[in-house]
Design a protein around this motif. Structure first.
Motif, PDB file in Angstrom:
ATOM      1  N   ASN A  75      29.175  42.177  39.814  1.00  0.00           N
ATOM      2  CA  ASN A  75      30.370  41.750  39.258  1.00  0.00           C
ATOM      3  C   ASN A  75      31.613  42.800  39.321  1.00  0.00           C
ATOM      4  O   ASN A  75      32.330  42.918  38.677  1.00  0.00           O
ATOM      5  CB  ASN A  75      30.228  41.108  37.955  1.00  0.00           C
ATOM      6  CG  ASN A  75      29.746  42.208  36.868  1.00  0.00           C
ATOM      7  OD1 ASN A  75      29.521  43.200  37.150  1.00  0.00           O
ATOM      8  ND2 ASN A  75      29.952  41.858  35.512  1.00  0.00           N
ATOM      9  N   HIS A  85      30.559  40.430  30.730  1.00  0.00           N
ATOM     10  CA  HIS A  85      30.918  39.560  31.923  1.00  0.00           C
ATOM     11  C   HIS A  85      29.613  38.751  32.799  1.00  0.00           C
ATOM     12  O   HIS A  85      29.600  37.678  33.242  1.00  0.00           O
ATOM     13  CB  HIS A  85      31.993  40.013  32.796  1.00  0.00           C
ATOM     14  CG  HIS A  85      33.309  39.895  32.175  1.00  0.00           C
ATOM     15  ND1 HIS A  85      34.186  38.934  32.151  1.00  0.00           N
ATOM     16  CD2 HIS A  85      33.971  40.880  31.389  1.00  0.00           C
ATOM     17  CE1 HIS A  85      35.292  39.279  31.518  1.00  0.00           C
ATOM     18  NE2 HIS A  85      35.087  40.642  30.908  1.00  0.00           N
ATOM     19  N   GLN A 144      31.900  45.631  28.615  1.00  0.00           N
ATOM     20  CA  GLN A 144      32.684  44.750  29.154  1.00  0.00           C
ATOM     21  C   GLN A 144      32.008  44.111  30.497  1.00  0.00           C
ATOM     22  O   GLN A 144      31.843  43.073  30.629  1.00  0.00           O
ATOM     23  CB  GLN A 144      34.161  45.331  29.611  1.00  0.00           C
ATOM     24  CG  GLN A 144      34.916  45.613  28.531  1.00  0.00           C
ATOM     25  CD  GLN A 144      36.488  46.239  29.222  1.00  0.00           C
ATOM     26  OE1 GLN A 144      36.390  46.907  30.321  1.00  0.00           O
ATOM     27  NE2 GLN A 144      37.512  46.057  28.245  1.00  0.00           N
TER      28      GLN A 144
END
Length: 90
Positions: A63, A78, A74
């Motif tokens: 990602n 995600h 973070q």
């Protein structure tokens, strides 16, 4: 082992604590990070050189996107977020 380009160095995978399995192959995922050159950071106007992302240790899907995430937390958030199953008419 690290991979280096003109503007960045992809650093080795770290632990996998708190990460969901890969949504594509089901294997384990791990944290990784990328460090950009000082010149590239300056050109982009960024305030940091190292960005985090998550990568599957088997199929390599990640990602990272274009840059990566500002923090490991973070990146994990995600990665662990999955779209709801959607029924497609057809």
């Amino acid at each position: 082992m690290s991979e280096t380009t003109k503007d960045a160095t992809l650093l080795p995978v770290r632990s996998n604590a708190g990460l969901a399995a890969c949504p594509f192959c089901g294997c384990e995922a791990a944290y990784a990070w990328i460090e950009y050159s000082e010149r590239h950071v300056k050109e982009q106007g960024w305030k940091q050189r190292i960005f985090d992302f998550v990568s599957c240790v088997s199929c390599g899907v990640n990602n990272k996107g274009l840059v990566g995430f500002k923090t490991k937390e973070q990146a994990a958030k995600h990665w662990n977020t999955r779209a709801a199953n959607v029924k497609i008419r057809g």
